[in-house]
Write a protein that holds these residues in place. Structure first.
Motif, PDB file in Angstrom:
ATOM      1  N   ARG A 166      -2.316   6.253  -1.895  1.00 46.34           N
ATOM      2  CA  ARG A 166      -2.143   5.398  -3.072  1.00 46.34           C
ATOM      3  C   ARG A 166      -1.542   4.066  -2.639  1.00 46.34           C
ATOM      4  O   ARG A 166      -0.661   4.032  -1.776  1.00 46.34           O
ATOM      5  CB  ARG A 166      -1.225   6.055  -4.109  1.00 46.34           C
ATOM      6  CG  ARG A 166      -1.786   7.324  -4.719  1.00 46.34           C
ATOM      7  CD  ARG A 166      -0.932   7.768  -5.895  1.00 46.34           C
ATOM      8  NE  ARG A 166      -1.463   8.960  -6.542  1.00 46.34           N
ATOM      9  CZ  ARG A 166      -1.046  10.194  -6.291  1.00 46.34           C
ATOM     10  NH1 ARG A 166      -0.083  10.387  -5.391  1.00 46.34           N
ATOM     11  NH2 ARG A 166      -1.568  11.227  -6.904  1.00 46.34           N
ATOM     12  N   ILE A 167      -1.984   2.997  -3.251  1.00 49.23           N
ATOM     13  CA  ILE A 167      -1.463   1.668  -2.920  1.00 49.23           C
ATOM     14  C   ILE A 167       0.034   1.629  -3.202  1.00 49.23           C
ATOM     15  O   ILE A 167       0.485   1.939  -4.308  1.00 49.23           O
ATOM     16  CB  ILE A 167      -2.184   0.579  -3.725  1.00 49.23           C
ATOM     17  CG1 ILE A 167      -3.665   0.540  -3.339  1.00 49.23           C
ATOM     18  CG2 ILE A 167      -1.541  -0.789  -3.489  1.00 49.23           C
ATOM     19  CD1 ILE A 167      -4.489  -0.432  -4.151  1.00 49.23           C
ATOM     20  N   GLY A 168       0.806   1.303  -2.183  1.00 53.47           N
ATOM     21  CA  GLY A 168       2.255   1.205  -2.343  1.00 53.47           C
ATOM     22  C   GLY A 168       2.977   2.531  -2.296  1.00 53.47           C
ATOM     23  O   GLY A 168       4.206   2.557  -2.378  1.00 53.47           O
ATOM     24  N   GLY A 169       2.269   3.630  -2.155  1.00 53.71           N
ATOM     25  CA  GLY A 169       2.912   4.936  -2.153  1.00 53.71           C
ATOM     26  C   GLY A 169       3.151   5.462  -0.752  1.00 53.71           C
ATOM     27  O   GLY A 169       2.350   5.244   0.150  1.00 53.71           O
ATOM     28  N   ASP A 170       4.280   6.145  -0.556  1.00 55.75           N
ATOM     29  CA  ASP A 170       4.612   6.806   0.711  1.00 55.75           C
ATOM     30  C   ASP A 170       4.436   5.891   1.922  1.00 55.75           C
ATOM     31  O   ASP A 170       3.672   6.193   2.848  1.00 55.75           O
ATOM     32  CB  ASP A 170       3.744   8.053   0.908  1.00 55.75           C
ATOM     33  CG  ASP A 170       3.968   9.089  -0.178  1.00 55.75           C
ATOM     34  OD1 ASP A 170       5.132   9.330  -0.523  1.00 55.75           O
ATOM     35  OD2 ASP A 170       2.981   9.645  -0.679  1.00 55.75           O
ATOM     36  N   PRO A 171       5.143   4.768   1.981  1.00 57.76           N
ATOM     37  CA  PRO A 171       4.944   3.856   3.122  1.00 57.76           C
ATOM     38  C   PRO A 171       5.295   4.501   4.461  1.00 57.76           C
ATOM     39  O   PRO A 171       4.624   4.237   5.459  1.00 57.76           O
ATOM     40  CB  PRO A 171       5.877   2.684   2.805  1.00 57.76           C
ATOM     41  CG  PRO A 171       6.872   3.212   1.821  1.00 57.76           C
ATOM     42  CD  PRO A 171       6.136   4.242   1.023  1.00 57.76           C
ATOM     43  N   GLU A 172       6.328   5.368   4.499  1.00 57.86           N
ATOM     44  CA  GLU A 172       6.687   6.013   5.765  1.00 57.86           C
ATOM     45  C   GLU A 172       5.558   6.923   6.247  1.00 57.86           C
ATOM     46  O   GLU A 172       5.226   6.949   7.436  1.00 57.86           O
ATOM     47  CB  GLU A 172       7.984   6.820   5.612  1.00 57.86           C
ATOM     48  CG  GLU A 172       9.206   5.987   5.281  1.00 57.86           C
ATOM     49  CD  GLU A 172       9.420   5.867   3.784  1.00 57.86           C
ATOM     50  OE1 GLU A 172       8.516   6.280   3.013  1.00 57.86           O
ATOM     51  OE2 GLU A 172      10.480   5.359   3.390  1.00 57.86           O
ATOM     52  N   LEU A 173       4.973   7.686   5.322  1.00 62.86           N
ATOM     53  CA  LEU A 173       3.862   8.564   5.685  1.00 62.86           C
ATOM     54  C   LEU A 173       2.683   7.751   6.199  1.00 62.86           C
ATOM     55  O   LEU A 173       2.053   8.104   7.199  1.00 62.86           O
ATOM     56  CB  LEU A 173       3.447   9.397   4.479  1.00 62.86           C
ATOM     57  CG  LEU A 173       2.251  10.343   4.652  1.00 62.86           C
ATOM     58  CD1 LEU A 173       2.509  11.337   5.773  1.00 62.86           C
ATOM     59  CD2 LEU A 173       1.930  11.068   3.349  1.00 62.86           C
TER      60      LEU A 173
END
Length: 307
Positions: free
Chosen positions: A141-148
């Motif tokens: 997802r855009i902007g979701g879970d940046p570390e992942l």
């Protein structure tokens, strides 16, 4: 140590494995049930994952990740695969040995995947991991879970370019990926019990204290004072959320740590007993047998034989 780190470290054994594959056209491959956890990440293109046992198929797109925490068998296939194609799926080992995955055909869209496995000792699974569903789908997802997303990008580059130091970098990134996938699931709004446990101030604080120093002479009174609540409040909140009273959880956790030390070290039983909060080797042996149905010595020998 925090609960999530401890839950992973006590069941993980050996080194994780992974590979980056590329394929195009019509294809399907079956991955047999595994005594551990598996994962797939789509780097490019799309594919279909069909769990064994009649679970709902998943259509996966670029950046999607899937964790199979209990090693469930499944089929991976091209996005247009139907039931017949799934039924004809080739065993993953045969598929790779026969030269698949293969370069993309002219004009065909290539699918690139990261596929991997973690070895786990299922005799000591923490309830946080036990309640994970058979398939954890983590869509991009855009902007979701940046570390992942960062971990996926780094792992894909390491596997694709084979740069110096990759033998150290790849296993470390795989461990990081597992943590981020579990974190993402916990933060996804799931109704699982352990999302509620870790979100509760009292239960979470008590767990942090017990996991930080399991060998300490804990009592209900001491733990309640550490958390800053009354003993009845601690007992009520902890038991209702975790499913067992604080001292019952502590006993289980101490024995789980003892099992890990027996498997992974050559420390004498007396040293292990002190490390996990038992006054004598006899006391640890008695409690260990009650929990695992075997003696520490036999447990260690069996673990060494299967290593």
């Amino acid at each position: 140590m925090d609960v999530v780190s401890d839950a992973i470290s006590t069941v993980r054994i050996g080194r994780p494995s992974s590979n980056r594959v590329g394929v195009s056209g019509r294809w399907s491959t079956r991955l047999a049930p595994y005594d551990g956890a598996g994962f797939h990440v789509v780097l490019r293109g799309g594919c279909r994952l069909v769990p064994d046992g009649g679970g709902d198929p998943l259509l996966l797109g670029p950046g999607d990740a899937v964790l199979l925490p209990h090693g469930a068998g499944h089929v991976l296939a091209d996005a247009a695969a139907d039931g017949a194609a799934v039924a004809r799926a080739v065993a993953f080992e045969d598929w790779t040995a026969a030269g698949s995955p293969r370069p993309p055909a002219t004009g065909a869209e290539e699918v690139q995947l990261l596929c991997g496995k973690y070895r786990l000792d299922r005799s000591r699974v923490h309830p946080l991991l036990a309640e994970l569903p058979q398939v954890v789908h983590l869509p991009n997802r855009i902007g979701g879970d940046p570390e992942l997303r960062f971990a996926i990008d780094l792992l894909g580059r390491e596997l694709g370019e084979q740069r110096p130091g990759a033998c150290i970098a790849v296993p470390s990134l795989l461990d990081l990926l597992l943590v981020y996938m579990i974190r993402s699931w916990l933060a996804s709004g799931t109704t699982g019990a352990w999302s509620a446990v870790l979100g509760d101030e009292v239960a979470a604080a008590a767990l942090r204290a017990l996991h930080s120093d399991p060998a300490a002479p804990w009592t209900n009174d001491r733990l309640a004072a550490e958390v800053g609540v009354s003993r009845p409040t601690l007992a009520r909140r902890f038991t209702s959320l975790v499913g067992r009273p604080p001292m019952g959880y502590l006993t289980w956790w101490r024995l789980t740590l003892a099992a890990t030390l027996l498997r992974e070290t050559e420390a004498p039983l007396a040293g292990i007993a002190r490390q996990v909060g038992y006054g004598t080797p006899y006391a640890l042996s008695h409690a260990f047998h009650r929990e695992f149905g075997t003696t520490p010595g036999r447990y260690r020998a069996a673990a060494a034989a299967t290593a």
